[in-house]
Design a protein around this motif. Sequence first.
Motif, PDB file in Angstrom:
ATOM      1  N   GLN A   1     -11.205 -11.234 -22.383  1.00 27.60           N
ATOM      2  CA  GLN A   1     -12.666 -11.319 -22.375  1.00 27.60           C
ATOM      3  C   GLN A   1     -13.121 -12.481 -21.484  1.00 27.60           C
ATOM      4  OE1 GLN A   1     -15.498 -10.215 -22.347  1.00 27.60           O
ATOM      5  NE2 GLN A   1     -16.265  -9.977 -24.457  1.00 27.60           N
ATOM      6  N   VAL A   2     -14.357 -12.430 -21.067  1.00 33.45           N
ATOM      7  CA  VAL A   2     -14.898 -13.526 -20.264  1.00 33.45           C
ATOM      8  C   VAL A   2     -14.846 -14.813 -21.079  1.00 33.45           C
ATOM      9  CG1 VAL A   2     -16.411 -11.957 -18.995  1.00 33.45           C
ATOM     10  CG2 VAL A   2     -17.285 -13.138 -21.032  1.00 33.45           C
ATOM     11  N   ALA A   3     -14.889 -15.949 -20.401  1.00 40.93           N
ATOM     12  CA  ALA A   3     -14.845 -17.240 -21.076  1.00 40.93           C
ATOM     13  C   ALA A   3     -16.083 -17.417 -21.960  1.00 40.93           C
ATOM     14  CB  ALA A   3     -14.761 -18.364 -20.047  1.00 40.93           C
ATOM     15  N   SER A   4     -15.916 -18.202 -23.018  1.00 46.42           N
ATOM     16  CA  SER A   4     -16.976 -18.353 -24.013  1.00 46.42           C
ATOM     17  C   SER A   4     -18.273 -18.875 -23.424  1.00 46.42           C
ATOM     18  CB  SER A   4     -16.505 -19.297 -25.127  1.00 46.42           C
ATOM     19  OG  SER A   4     -15.328 -18.801 -25.729  1.00 46.42           O
ATOM     20  N   ASP A   5     -18.200 -19.778 -22.432  1.00 48.35           N
ATOM     21  CA  ASP A   5     -19.414 -20.359 -21.876  1.00 48.35           C
ATOM     22  C   ASP A   5     -20.128 -19.419 -20.912  1.00 48.35           C
ATOM     23  OD1 ASP A   5     -17.632 -20.446 -19.783  1.00 48.35           O
ATOM     24  OD2 ASP A   5     -17.911 -22.580 -19.345  1.00 48.35           O
ATOM     25  N   GLN A   6     -19.565 -18.210 -20.711  1.00 46.43           N
ATOM     26  CA  GLN A   6     -20.191 -17.230 -19.835  1.00 46.43           C
ATOM     27  C   GLN A   6     -20.732 -16.020 -20.602  1.00 46.43           C
ATOM     28  OE1 GLN A   6     -17.258 -16.217 -16.902  1.00 46.43           O
ATOM     29  NE2 GLN A   6     -16.957 -18.333 -16.241  1.00 46.43           N
ATOM     30  N   ARG A   7     -20.588 -16.039 -21.922  1.00 44.95           N
ATOM     31  CA  ARG A   7     -20.995 -14.893 -22.728  1.00 44.95           C
ATOM     32  C   ARG A   7     -22.495 -14.655 -22.653  1.00 44.95           C
ATOM     33  NH1 ARG A   7     -17.864 -12.697 -26.652  1.00 44.95           N
ATOM     34  NH2 ARG A   7     -19.533 -11.154 -26.579  1.00 44.95           N
ATOM     35  N   ASP A   8     -22.858 -13.383 -22.793  1.00 47.42           N
ATOM     36  CA  ASP A   8     -24.252 -12.928 -22.872  1.00 47.42           C
ATOM     37  C   ASP A   8     -25.040 -13.174 -21.592  1.00 47.42           C
ATOM     38  OD1 ASP A   8     -23.833 -12.091 -25.526  1.00 47.42           O
ATOM     39  OD2 ASP A   8     -24.248 -14.111 -26.279  1.00 47.42           O
ATOM     40  N   ARG A   9     -24.315 -13.299 -20.453  1.00 46.99           N
ATOM     41  CA  ARG A   9     -24.982 -13.415 -19.159  1.00 46.99           C
ATOM     42  C   ARG A   9     -24.713 -12.207 -18.273  1.00 46.99           C
ATOM     43  NH1 ARG A   9     -23.329 -19.728 -17.717  1.00 46.99           N
ATOM     44  NH2 ARG A   9     -24.900 -20.740 -19.061  1.00 46.99           N
ATOM     45  N   GLU A  10     -24.108 -11.170 -18.859  1.00 43.95           N
ATOM     46  CA  GLU A  10     -23.569 -10.062 -18.080  1.00 43.95           C
ATOM     47  C   GLU A  10     -22.663 -10.608 -16.978  1.00 43.95           C
ATOM     48  OE1 GLU A  10     -24.749  -5.864 -15.852  1.00 43.95           O
ATOM     49  OE2 GLU A  10     -26.358  -7.204 -16.517  1.00 43.95           O
ATOM     50  N   ALA A  11     -21.737 -11.451 -17.418  1.00 42.42           N
ATOM     51  CA  ALA A  11     -20.756 -12.017 -16.502  1.00 42.42           C
ATOM     52  C   ALA A  11     -19.864 -10.907 -15.952  1.00 42.42           C
ATOM     53  CB  ALA A  11     -19.923 -13.077 -17.214  1.00 42.42           C
ATOM     54  N   PHE A  12     -19.015 -11.267 -15.012  1.00 47.38           N
ATOM     55  CA  PHE A  12     -18.158 -10.289 -14.339  1.00 47.38           C
ATOM     56  C   PHE A  12     -17.363  -9.483 -15.357  1.00 47.38           C
ATOM     57  CE2 PHE A  12     -14.060  -9.476 -11.981  1.00 47.38           C
ATOM     58  CZ  PHE A  12     -14.568  -8.505 -11.138  1.00 47.38           C
ATOM     59  N   GLN A  13     -17.605  -8.190 -15.412  1.00 49.72           N
ATOM     60  CA  GLN A  13     -16.901  -7.234 -16.261  1.00 49.72           C
ATOM     61  C   GLN A  13     -17.131  -7.462 -17.755  1.00 49.72           C
ATOM     62  OE1 GLN A  13     -12.798  -7.585 -14.883  1.00 49.72           O
ATOM     63  NE2 GLN A  13     -13.164  -6.097 -13.252  1.00 49.72           N
ATOM     64  N   GLU A  14     -18.204  -8.151 -18.110  1.00 58.24           N
ATOM     65  CA  GLU A  14     -18.455  -8.456 -19.521  1.00 58.24           C
ATOM     66  C   GLU A  14     -18.946  -7.218 -20.270  1.00 58.24           C
ATOM     67  OE1 GLU A  14     -21.080 -11.426 -22.412  1.00 58.24           O
ATOM     68  OE2 GLU A  14     -21.423 -11.422 -20.245  1.00 58.24           O
ATOM     69  N   LEU A  15     -18.418  -7.031 -21.470  1.00 58.03           N
ATOM     70  CA  LEU A  15     -18.891  -6.013 -22.407  1.00 58.03           C
ATOM     71  C   LEU A  15     -18.835  -6.590 -23.815  1.00 58.03           C
ATOM     72  CD1 LEU A  15     -17.146  -2.716 -21.190  1.00 58.03           C
ATOM     73  CD2 LEU A  15     -19.597  -3.188 -21.180  1.00 58.03           C
ATOM     74  N   ASP A  16     -19.608  -6.008 -24.708  1.00 59.02           N
ATOM     75  CA  ASP A  16     -19.557  -6.369 -26.122  1.00 59.02           C
ATOM     76  C   ASP A  16     -18.684  -5.326 -26.825  1.00 59.02           C
ATOM     77  OD1 ASP A  16     -19.968  -6.696 -28.866  1.00 59.02           O
ATOM     78  OD2 ASP A  16     -21.997  -7.468 -28.573  1.00 59.02           O
TER      79      ASP A  16
END
Length: 586
Positions: free
Chosen positions: A119-134
Amino acid sequence: MNSSPSLIPTPSPAAASARMAGHLLVEALIAQGVTEVFGVPGESYLAVLDGFHEHREQGIRFIACRQEGGAAFMAEAQGKLTGRPGICFVTRGPGATNASIGLHTAFQDSTPMILFIGQVASDQRDREAFQELDYRQMFGPGTLGFAKWVGEVQDADRLPEYVARAFHTALQGRPGPVVLVLPEDMLTQFTTAPVLPRVQAAQSYPSPAALVELRERLLAAQRPLVIAGGGGWTAESCAALQEFAESWQLPVGCAFRFQDLFDNRHPLYAGDVGIAINPKLAQRVKDADLIIAVGPRLGEMTTGGYSLLQAPRPAQTLVHIHAGAEELGRVYAADQMINASMSCAAQALASLQAPEAVAWSAWAQQANADYEGNLQPQAVSPLDMAEVVKTLGRRLPEGTVFTNGAGNYSGWLHRFHRYTGLQRYGRSQLAPTSGAMGYGLPAAVAASLLQQERWVVNIAGDGDFLMNGQELATATGYGARRLICVVVDNGTYGTIRMHQEREYPGRVSGSDLYNPDFAALALAYGWRSARVERTEDFEPALQAAMDAEGQPTLIHLRLSSDVSTSRSTLSAIRAAAEQRLAAPKS
């Protein structure tokens, strides 16, 4: 040019025994007895990949696959073969979405499996970071078909707790898949947390009162039938099921794609209760006055679209035994519901004292006679698929693992191959009750790599094969042996074409296939290959494959597109549909 700062922090001197959480995760898997994991590498879990390198001498290896769907299928097959959770690692976003097909298959097949997602790093959550999904929204229990539980590990010190819970959840009750999400920065934290001991699933036993009631129902029956299926079976429980059947002289059918739970050569075997069911067995299910369903969830394929057993209240007396309490009563209002693990349920059934004689001896004998009669096909020229399947069964040793995906071609395997009981060699049928295309080849590769002493045969349709044909490379790269892939090529998505001809005769759209030279393709991947167009040429090709057991072989079968199912042809299906449509409306 400034370089990016390293994600790996330096441990403090006070934490001399600390290691990165990515290394701890590999240690936790080793403690659970895991020896192989399947996946596609991703930058989101580099620390875990480094952990596999760190512990490479401790009997665990990461098998790099060519697509996450193939990797997830391999892990699902691993869960079926071992009875322990199959393990798959994928990266975030596209990796996770590709792997979702394996999760869905594990869910519908009740197979224990754990999917680890970077998963994306914790400090990048909820920013639609690269390849981020919930992933809790994507795979959570609310989706009703992807995972039993989705967890995300925020604290490296709690990683062993999450891993142990994942194994418990995957194994207990109705087995199934679990998702664990791993933030990239968590995996690089240092921790002194100890791993937890190997998980053993809790087991539930039928109550004495339930067993007394079941025995009374059996004594009152005239036409009983057992249907076995579902997950959680062991060699011991399958042996106990056979003991129960023999003691009470009960005919036993196996649910859709669980044919290896009962010896198909046993005189009490009644056949498979699934797609393209023997019409005589379908009628027998309807005529039974007592159905004892041991383990299956009684889904659409096993119940003939909920027609063999009418939902929600069957005409037959129904005793439903299942490991998942949530499954009991979900579709069928059974006359008796027993919540029990398969290992405990089968032992309890075997302990039921049978009378000296039963009223249904002729019923049981005829059930087996109907099964035997269904093994007699009509000869087809020039290439007879029934004879192909029978040749495989005759020439290969008992305990050979057979795999398939989805498609009409699988009907020949279901109808004409006789599976040995799980108690003798372990699982020998790997096939998706979810109807997922592309399952068979990755499952065969996994079986070959996990149990190299056994022969493994994948039978794949041409459409099915190219869903995951790239995993030929995984087999070659990791030294798969005693592996044969039989590609059945009739130039069409056969199941869809069959339904088209049945509903819209002569109006073909979207179901034609334009195939490569499968034999040449196999050679490019380092496999042996052969092309067969006549029945008499198949056995020599099979013998050559067996002689070259150290190198996988693909056998390309060329069929007419008119060859549709083990019971009919496209032209016959079309003619029947045209006659139906031309009939005057009443």
